[in-house]
Design an enzyme around this catalytic site. Sequence first.
Site, short mmCIF file in Angstrom:
data_model
loop_
_atom_site.label_atom_id
_atom_site.label_comp_id
_atom_site.label_asym_id
_atom_site.label_seq_id
_atom_site.Cartn_x
_atom_site.Cartn_y
_atom_site.Cartn_z
N HIS A 77 20.11 123.16 24.17
CA HIS A 77 20.10 124.41 24.93
C HIS A 77 20.84 125.50 24.16
O HIS A 77 21.63 126.26 24.71
CB HIS A 77 20.69 124.17 26.32
CG HIS A 77 19.91 123.12 27.08
ND1 HIS A 77 19.02 123.44 28.09
CD2 HIS A 77 19.84 121.77 26.92
CE1 HIS A 77 18.46 122.32 28.53
NE2 HIS A 77 18.95 121.30 27.84
N HIS A 81 16.04 129.20 24.36
CA HIS A 81 15.51 127.84 24.53
C HIS A 81 14.79 127.72 25.86
O HIS A 81 14.88 128.60 26.71
CB HIS A 81 16.66 126.83 24.44
CG HIS A 81 17.58 126.89 25.62
ND1 HIS A 81 18.63 127.78 25.70
CD2 HIS A 81 17.60 126.18 26.78
CE1 HIS A 81 19.26 127.62 26.85
NE2 HIS A 81 18.65 126.66 27.53
N ASP A 83 14.16 125.23 29.22
CA ASP A 83 14.48 124.07 30.05
C ASP A 83 13.17 123.51 30.59
O ASP A 83 12.41 124.23 31.25
CB ASP A 83 15.32 124.47 31.27
CG ASP A 83 16.76 124.82 30.91
OD1 ASP A 83 17.12 124.78 29.73
OD2 ASP A 83 17.50 125.16 31.87
N HIS A 87 15.09 118.44 32.84
CA HIS A 87 16.50 118.82 32.77
C HIS A 87 17.24 118.48 34.08
O HIS A 87 18.39 118.04 34.04
CB HIS A 87 16.58 120.31 32.46
CG HIS A 87 17.94 120.82 32.08
ND1 HIS A 87 18.92 120.04 31.50
CD2 HIS A 87 18.48 122.06 32.19
CE1 HIS A 87 20.00 120.77 31.27
NE2 HIS A 87 19.77 121.99 31.70
N GLU A 205 15.73 130.47 28.67
CA GLU A 205 17.10 130.98 28.73
C GLU A 205 17.50 131.52 27.36
O GLU A 205 16.98 131.09 26.34
CB GLU A 205 18.05 129.87 29.19
CG GLU A 205 17.73 129.41 30.61
CD GLU A 205 18.50 128.18 31.07
OE1 GLU A 205 18.75 128.07 32.29
OE2 GLU A 205 18.83 127.33 30.23
ZN LIG Z 1 18.96 125.34 29.31
#
Ligand SMILES: [Zn+2]
Length: 242
Positions: A77, A81, A83, A87, A205
């Site tokens: 992360h 990146h 998710d 996750h 993110e």
């Molecule tokens: Zn993340």
Amino acid sequence: MVAVALGLLGCAQREERAGDTSATGELSSQGWIDVTATLDPAKTPIYEGDAPMKFDFLKDMRKGDPLALSIYSLGAHSGTHIDAPMHFIANGAPIDKVELDRLIGAARVIDISDSVQAIDAAELNKHDWKGAKRVLFRTRSSHRGWMDSVKFHRDFAYIAPDAAQLLADGGVVLVGVDYISAEQFGAPAPRTHQILLGRGIPIVEGLDLRPAPAGDYDVIVLPLEVAGHEGAPARAIMRKRD
Ligand SMILES: [Zn+2]
């Protein structure tokens, strides 16, 4: 011959009007902007408690080796990146199973005022987001250049669970934020992640949205295809739509 030549010309003009190819029909980088945070241990913030980022040279021509050869060590992360559902969802899809359909297409950048830390349902509904397939929040983190500053800031803007629920119910297929997490720092439970990932909505993110003011874009965000893991760094580019 004349008819054929005119036909080709007409084709070229149509392509130019479409705006996504040159007159010759070749792809081009024109109009695309990079919204990826550069991975650089001197500049990239790391979420509190996450793995350190290390980039080393195994071989280095500056030290007399015949080639340059690197080793990377970093958390999944890190920087910009994605998710994947895995996750926070048991049996959720890993990053290599996230469909390209979600990662390529129309996106709306929504500008959130610097004074706002919680993007809750009330804040979300102040903005024109309904009908958008992909929603990217440009917040204080972009205004302050935080993806380009090594210090970890706990007071980043986050998506509150009630806003995540609205986005999921509204048919959004991808959600993005401009700091390393979409969740409130120290949240008692990872509800925002659970709501979005539980509906199969990946979260981008760590975007650096400084060059992308509010509006409609095409986005392409492609994570490294790592088998069976819950997230991976990605490259993200966007192009303004007319
Ligand atoms: Zn993340």
